[in-house]
Design a protein around this motif. Structure first.
Motif, PDB file in Angstrom:
ATOM      1  N   LYS A 198       0.845  -1.191   0.000  1.00  0.00           N
ATOM      2  CA  LYS A 198       0.000   0.000   0.000  1.00  0.00           C
ATOM      3  C   LYS A 198       0.884   1.247   0.000  1.00  0.00           C
ATOM      4  O   LYS A 198       1.920   1.283   0.671  1.00  0.00           O
ATOM      5  CB  LYS A 198      -0.893   0.019   1.262  1.00  0.00           C
ATOM      6  N   THR A 199       0.448   2.251  -0.758  1.00  0.00           N
ATOM      7  CA  THR A 199       1.179   3.517  -0.801  1.00  0.00           C
ATOM      8  C   THR A 199       0.377   4.570  -0.059  1.00  0.00           C
ATOM      9  O   THR A 199      -0.785   4.821  -0.403  1.00  0.00           O
ATOM     10  CB  THR A 199       1.393   3.956  -2.270  1.00  0.00           C
ATOM     11  N   GLY A 200       1.030   5.164   0.940  1.00  0.00           N
ATOM     12  CA  GLY A 200       0.353   6.178   1.743  1.00  0.00           C
ATOM     13  C   GLY A 200       0.299   7.512   1.035  1.00  0.00           C
ATOM     14  O   GLY A 200       0.859   7.682  -0.052  1.00  0.00           O
ATOM     15  N   ASP A 201      -0.372   8.485   1.690  1.00  0.00           N
ATOM     16  CA  ASP A 201      -0.548   9.810   1.073  1.00  0.00           C
ATOM     17  C   ASP A 201       0.808  10.447   0.770  1.00  0.00           C
ATOM     18  O   ASP A 201       1.047  10.960  -0.309  1.00  0.00           O
ATOM     19  CB  ASP A 201      -1.349  10.735   2.018  1.00  0.00           C
ATOM     20  N   GLY A 202       1.742  10.335   1.725  1.00  0.00           N
ATOM     21  CA  GLY A 202       3.033  11.004   1.506  1.00  0.00           C
ATOM     22  C   GLY A 202       3.944  10.213   0.593  1.00  0.00           C
ATOM     23  O   GLY A 202       5.126  10.523   0.438  1.00  0.00           O
ATOM     24  N   GLY A 203       3.406   9.120  -0.026  1.00  0.00           N
ATOM     25  CA  GLY A 203       4.241   8.308  -0.905  1.00  0.00           C
ATOM     26  C   GLY A 203       4.937   7.185  -0.160  1.00  0.00           C
ATOM     27  O   GLY A 203       5.586   6.339  -0.780  1.00  0.00           O
ATOM     28  N   ALA A 204       4.802   7.166   1.197  1.00  0.00           N
ATOM     29  CA  ALA A 204       5.454   6.083   1.952  1.00  0.00           C
ATOM     30  C   ALA A 204       4.728   4.764   1.663  1.00  0.00           C
ATOM     31  O   ALA A 204       3.495   4.732   1.561  1.00  0.00           O
ATOM     32  CB  ALA A 204       5.401   6.379   3.446  1.00  0.00           C
ATOM     33  N   VAL A 205       5.501   3.713   1.522  1.00  0.00           N
ATOM     34  CA  VAL A 205       4.952   2.403   1.166  1.00  0.00           C
ATOM     35  C   VAL A 205       4.909   1.524   2.414  1.00  0.00           C
ATOM     36  O   VAL A 205       5.853   1.504   3.208  1.00  0.00           O
ATOM     37  CB  VAL A 205       5.829   1.738   0.095  1.00  0.00           C
ATOM     38  N   SER A 206       3.783   0.802   2.576  1.00  0.00           N
ATOM     39  CA  SER A 206       3.720  -0.146   3.699  1.00  0.00           C
ATOM     40  C   SER A 206       3.328  -1.524   3.171  1.00  0.00           C
ATOM     41  O   SER A 206       2.628  -1.641   2.155  1.00  0.00           O
ATOM     42  CB  SER A 206       2.680   0.319   4.734  1.00  0.00           C
ATOM     43  N   ILE A 207       3.826  -2.540   3.853  1.00  0.00           N
ATOM     44  CA  ILE A 207       3.503  -3.931   3.514  1.00  0.00           C
ATOM     45  C   ILE A 207       2.465  -4.417   4.522  1.00  0.00           C
ATOM     46  O   ILE A 207       2.703  -4.360   5.738  1.00  0.00           O
ATOM     47  CB  ILE A 207       4.762  -4.830   3.599  1.00  0.00           C
ATOM     48  N   GLN A 208       1.333  -4.849   4.009  1.00  0.00           N
ATOM     49  CA  GLN A 208       0.241  -5.276   4.884  1.00  0.00           C
ATOM     50  C   GLN A 208       0.435  -6.725   5.330  1.00  0.00           C
ATOM     51  O   GLN A 208       0.815  -7.569   4.507  1.00  0.00           O
ATOM     52  CB  GLN A 208      -1.099  -5.178   4.127  1.00  0.00           C
ATOM     53  N   GLY A 209       0.171  -7.001   6.613  1.00  0.00           N
ATOM     54  CA  GLY A 209       0.113  -8.390   7.085  1.00  0.00           C
ATOM     55  C   GLY A 209       1.484  -9.028   7.202  1.00  0.00           C
ATOM     56  O   GLY A 209       2.490  -8.538   6.800  1.00  0.00           O
TER      57      GLY A 209
END
Ligand code: GRF
Length: 209
Positions: A198-209
């Motif tokens: 997932k890509t957050g508003d500020g462009g930061a990427v997170s991996i779910q789960g």
């Protein structure tokens, strides 16, 4: 099913890592629908053919100018209707139009821990020569989304590799490929294919789960 186009220019070991990952089912819900190279002699094209994947060459020398090459490249990519475009050692400046059309759907593997040793002029062995010249003790590889800059897009995944005292650029390149690139690129494709990046508003990427 994540329809994936892989763009290559050289030996294709990163492409092979994805092909093997799909074969072993380490990567699920993914199909490489086309491999595209700017280099008709790229062994990566042979790897694609051996795997029964459509292999296409779009060679700059076949076009009058950069704009015509860019149009042909985009046409070949669009024709495959990809959900994801993987740049695996693709030594071509990506046309801004392609980045706009496929925002956050283009990923690149870079053989350093961005923001170190990246940007214009840092590719292939040059990256490892710079790392050794600087004397870093840790290097590695990075998978990132591609934006309009060079190696500047949101980082998705990184993996560190220790530099050995007797390393040459060649031995370091090989270890970074084996221990980092061929691990995080297939892993990233699988995570994207299964909706976990997932890509957050500020462009930061997170991996779910
Ligand atoms: C790799 O070192 C990769 O980090 C860089 O280009 C090289 C491609 O190698 N982007 P291959 O064609 O995947 O073997």
């Amino acid at each position: 099913m994540l329809k994936t186009v892989v763009c290559v220019s050289g030996g294709g070991t990163n492409l092979q890592a994805i092909i093997d990952g799909i074969e072993r089912r380490d990567i699920t819900n993914t199909q490489i629908v086309r491999v595209i190279s700017n280099n008709r002699h790229a062994y990566a094209l042979e790897r694609a053919r051996k795997a029964g994947i459509e292999a296409v060459c779009v060679s700059p020398g076949d076009y009058g100018d950069r704009a015509q090459f860019n149009e042909a490249l985009i046409r070949q990519i669009d024709a495959a209707s990809p959900d994801l475009i993987v740049l695996a050692g693709f030594l071509v400046v990506i046309p801004p139009e392609l980045i706009r059309k496929y925002r956050n759907k283009i990923i690149n593997i870079h053989p350093s821990l961005i923001p170190s040793f990246c940007g214009t002029g840092y590719y292939g062995l040059k990256v490892h020569e710079a790392a050794l010249a600087r004397g870093v003790k840790i290097t590695g590889a990075t998978v990132h989304f591609v934006d309009e800059g060079t190696d500047t897009g949101p980082i998705i995944m990184q993996k560190a590799v220790a530099v050995q005292p007797d390393d040459t650029p060649e031995t370091l390149q090989r270890r970074v490929m084996e221990e980092a690139e061929w691990v995080i690129l297939p892993r990233t494709v699988d995570l994207i294919a299964n909706g976990r990046v997932k890509t957050g508003d500020g462009g930061a990427v997170s991996i779910q789960g």
